[in-house]
Motif scaffolding. Structure first.
Motif, short mmCIF file in Angstrom:
data_model
loop_
_atom_site.label_atom_id
_atom_site.label_comp_id
_atom_site.label_asym_id
_atom_site.label_seq_id
_atom_site.Cartn_x
_atom_site.Cartn_y
_atom_site.Cartn_z
N PHE A 1 0.79 -1.23 0.00
CA PHE A 1 0.00 0.00 0.00
C PHE A 1 0.83 1.29 0.00
O PHE A 1 0.29 2.35 -0.32
CB PHE A 1 -0.93 0.01 1.21
N GLY A 2 2.08 1.22 0.40
CA GLY A 2 2.94 2.39 0.34
C GLY A 2 2.69 3.41 1.43
O GLY A 2 3.40 3.44 2.44
N ASN A 3 1.69 4.24 1.26
CA ASN A 3 1.46 5.40 2.13
C ASN A 3 0.45 5.05 3.22
O ASN A 3 -0.75 5.34 3.10
CB ASN A 3 0.95 6.58 1.30
N VAL A 4 0.93 4.44 4.26
CA VAL A 4 0.03 3.91 5.29
C VAL A 4 0.30 4.57 6.65
O VAL A 4 1.38 5.09 6.89
CB VAL A 4 0.17 2.38 5.42
N PRO A 5 -0.66 4.52 7.55
CA PRO A 5 -0.43 5.07 8.89
C PRO A 5 0.58 4.24 9.67
O PRO A 5 0.59 3.01 9.56
CB PRO A 5 -1.81 4.99 9.56
N ILE A 6 1.41 4.90 10.44
CA ILE A 6 2.32 4.22 11.36
C ILE A 6 1.73 4.37 12.76
O ILE A 6 1.66 5.48 13.30
CB ILE A 6 3.73 4.82 11.29
N PRO B 1 -5.41 7.84 12.93
CA PRO B 1 -4.12 8.21 12.34
C PRO B 1 -4.25 8.74 10.92
O PRO B 1 -5.25 8.50 10.23
CB PRO B 1 -3.35 6.89 12.36
N SER B 2 -3.23 9.45 10.49
CA SER B 2 -3.13 9.93 9.11
C SER B 2 -2.09 9.11 8.37
O SER B 2 -1.29 8.39 8.97
CB SER B 2 -2.74 11.41 9.10
N THR C 1 -13.75 5.19 4.76
CA THR C 1 -15.03 5.61 5.33
C THR C 1 -14.94 5.73 6.85
O THR C 1 -15.49 6.65 7.45
CB THR C 1 -16.14 4.61 4.96
N THR C 2 -14.23 4.80 7.45
CA THR C 2 -14.09 4.77 8.90
C THR C 2 -13.15 5.86 9.41
O THR C 2 -13.38 6.45 10.46
CB THR C 2 -13.57 3.40 9.36
N ASN C 3 -12.10 6.13 8.65
CA ASN C 3 -11.08 7.09 9.09
C ASN C 3 -10.96 8.21 8.06
O ASN C 3 -10.31 8.05 7.03
CB ASN C 3 -9.74 6.39 9.27
N LYS C 4 -11.56 9.33 8.34
CA LYS C 4 -11.56 10.47 7.42
C LYS C 4 -10.20 11.18 7.38
O LYS C 4 -10.00 12.08 6.54
CB LYS C 4 -12.64 11.47 7.83
N ASN C 5 -9.27 10.80 8.25
CA ASN C 5 -7.94 11.41 8.22
C ASN C 5 -7.06 10.82 7.13
O ASN C 5 -6.00 11.37 6.83
CB ASN C 5 -7.25 11.24 9.57
#
Length: 503
Positions: A164-169, A179-180, A489-493
């Motif tokens: 996925f590459g750009n994922v929350p840590i 998280p963003s 949908t669950t995480n708008k960040n």
């Protein structure tokens, strides 16, 4: 903050199992500070982190690493395998066809399963680290435990980096904020940092199915091998350096000993997920996802073998890439399937012989017998649905192949030969006079067929973006998958990956 972990959460976190002892005790309630203070309790906690590798299934998605979602995702989007629709079977909303055609969308359940598999493992490890934090252990005693847990967490983050590459840590169990995204480079740096910091405190010995120094070196080698694909910076020499630190392993003379029911004795396996049906492990049924429904008659004269689902198979052209003398060709089940009770070819319900062919009529309407099938892991009469072989994640052959590839990429193909000779010699094949990247790529295909890693090799070699069977050219943005729509949908960040629709 006082946190109680109830039995329901414990069941998903610690399910009676560590990787070497599958009979740990369950605790129905854990209060911070009251658990993780004895060696047995520590083993139970750390064992829970390892048991997360076996995945889970719930009403949302199927998240077993050996199932038709998590494992198959990397296979069916590669040039190696496919899941064709056969009549009304294996359509499932078109998700497998979309994977084959590289037209997947963010609501594809295969993609959601891969996301949830890795993040659930991370969440469990974060919870266990919290328990260790609150225990009465000394700082000195906690250090190697933290190292092992964080290195295992880094393995999950490596998977997310790749997929996925750009994922929350996320590392803090007590942080309840949504998280963003981190950038792919930030995730890359995090994986590298966590492993490098853990290594001095990890076990130096060869310990089966544990996150040791050797396993951490191997994951770092993978990271550096794919560094150019991940972040645009080649690190071939760093990959070589990590490979050279892996010690204590050899190729097993019999290639298929790595995939036997008792494969835990192989001197080649660096990291694996252990399974034991008698101890209640579940999810290890990949061997039944490929062969025809009547394959049981070719394995047992009485049909004493689990039902098979007639799904995943090799793409057209895969079987032909193996020479007839290549021992690894037997990782595929092809040709006439003989009824052991009668000695004649099995007859399918439609009256035609069960003869697996390499070619497929089409992706959308394949015949029941079309496509060579997965046969890498041992299949034998009397097996349960839940198989007892361990799922191989990393083996020494990969360390040899990584070194060979890096030498070729660094312009020294002669230095690659000693590594390749071990691989081709065991397979019964001869090396060509010229060692180039094309040969490396094809040797990777043959050595690691159906081991869940081909997509990553395709991307690194650039072939992922070229047309192949039932697939046109692929846009570069599809080197990573979209963040699942239900997660957004669950995480708008969170922000969707580039190239994919926001909704």
């Amino acid at each position: 903050m006082k946190i109680k972990i109830t039995a329901a959460i414990l069941l998903s976190m610690f399910f009676t199992v560590s990787c070497t002892d599958l009979n740990e005790d369950l605790y129905d309630k854990v209060e911070d500070g009251n658990f993780g203070n004895t060696p047995k309790e520590i083993d139970a906690l750390v064992g829970g982190a390892y048991s997360s590798l076996r995945g889970f299934a719930d009403g949302i998605s199927n998240n077993y690493p050996t199932c038709e979602y998590v494992f198959f995702l990397n296979e069916v989007v590669s040039d190696e395998a496919t899941i064709p629709t056969r009549g009304t079977n294996w359509y499932d909303g078109g998700q497998y066809q979309d994977a084959q055609k590289h037209t997947w969308k963010a609501d594809n359940r295969m993609i959601l399963s891969a996301w949830r598999y890795n993040y659930t493992g991370i969440a469990k490890i974060n919870a266990i680290i919290y328990q260790i934090d609150k225990s009465s252990l000394t700082t000195q005693a906690k250090t190697p435990i933290y190292a092992e847990l964080k290195a295992l967490r880094a393995y999950y983050y490596y998977n997310l980096l790749d997929l996925f590459g750009n994922v929350p840590i996320v590392t803090n169990f007590e942080d309840l904020d949504l998280p963003s995204n981190a950038t792919r480079k930030q995730v890359y740096d995090f994986v590298e940092k966590e492993l490098l910091e853990a290594i001095p405190h990890l076990n130096s010995n060869v310990v089966y199915s544990k996150l040791t120094k050797n396993v951490a070196y191997a994951i770092l080698a993978r990271l550096y091998l794919n560094s150019e694909a991940f972040i645009g910076t080649a690190r071939w020499q760093d990959c070589l350096t990590m490979c050279q630190k892996v010690t204590g392993y050899t190729l097993t003379p019999d290639f298929f000993a790595n995939f036997a029911t008792e494969n835990q004795i192989s001197p080649e396996i660096i990291f694996a997920i252990p399974y034991d049906s008698k101890a209640g492990t579940v999810g290890n049924y990949m061997s039944s996802m490929s062969c025809h429904y009547l394959q049981k008659l070719a394995i047992s004269p009485t049909g004493n073998y689990p039902w098979s689902a007639n799904g995943m198979c090799g793409q057209p052209g895969l079987y032909s890439k193996f020479g007839d003398t290549d021992k690894r060709k037997k990782c595929m089940v092809a040709g006439d399937q003989i009824n052991l009770a009668t000695g004649s070819v099995i007859i399918m319900d439609n009256g035609e012989p069960l003869t697996y062919t390499e070619n497929l009529t089409s992706l959308t309407d394949a015949k029941e017998n079309e496509g060579v099938r997965l046969g890498k892991y041992e299949m034998k009469a009397g097996e349960n649905w839940e198989r007892d072989h361990d799922l191989v994640l990393i083996r020494y052959a990969e360390i040899l192949m990584m070194q060979a590839e890096c030498h070729v990429r660094l312009g020294a193909p002669d230095l690659a030969k000693p590594f390749l000779q071990q691989i081709t010699g065991r397979a019964g094949e001869e090396m060509p006079a010229i060692i180039d990247l094309k040969f490396i790529d094809q040797e990777l295909l043959k050595e690691f067929t159906f081991e869940g890693r081909r997509r990553t090799d395709n991307i690194r070699f650039g072939t992922f973006f070229l047309p192949w069977w039932e697939k046109g050219a692929t846009d570069k943005t599809r080197a990573i998958f979209p963040i699942p729509s239900s997660v957004l949908t669950t995480n708008k960040n969170l922000v969707q990956n580039p190239g994919y629709p926001v909704n």
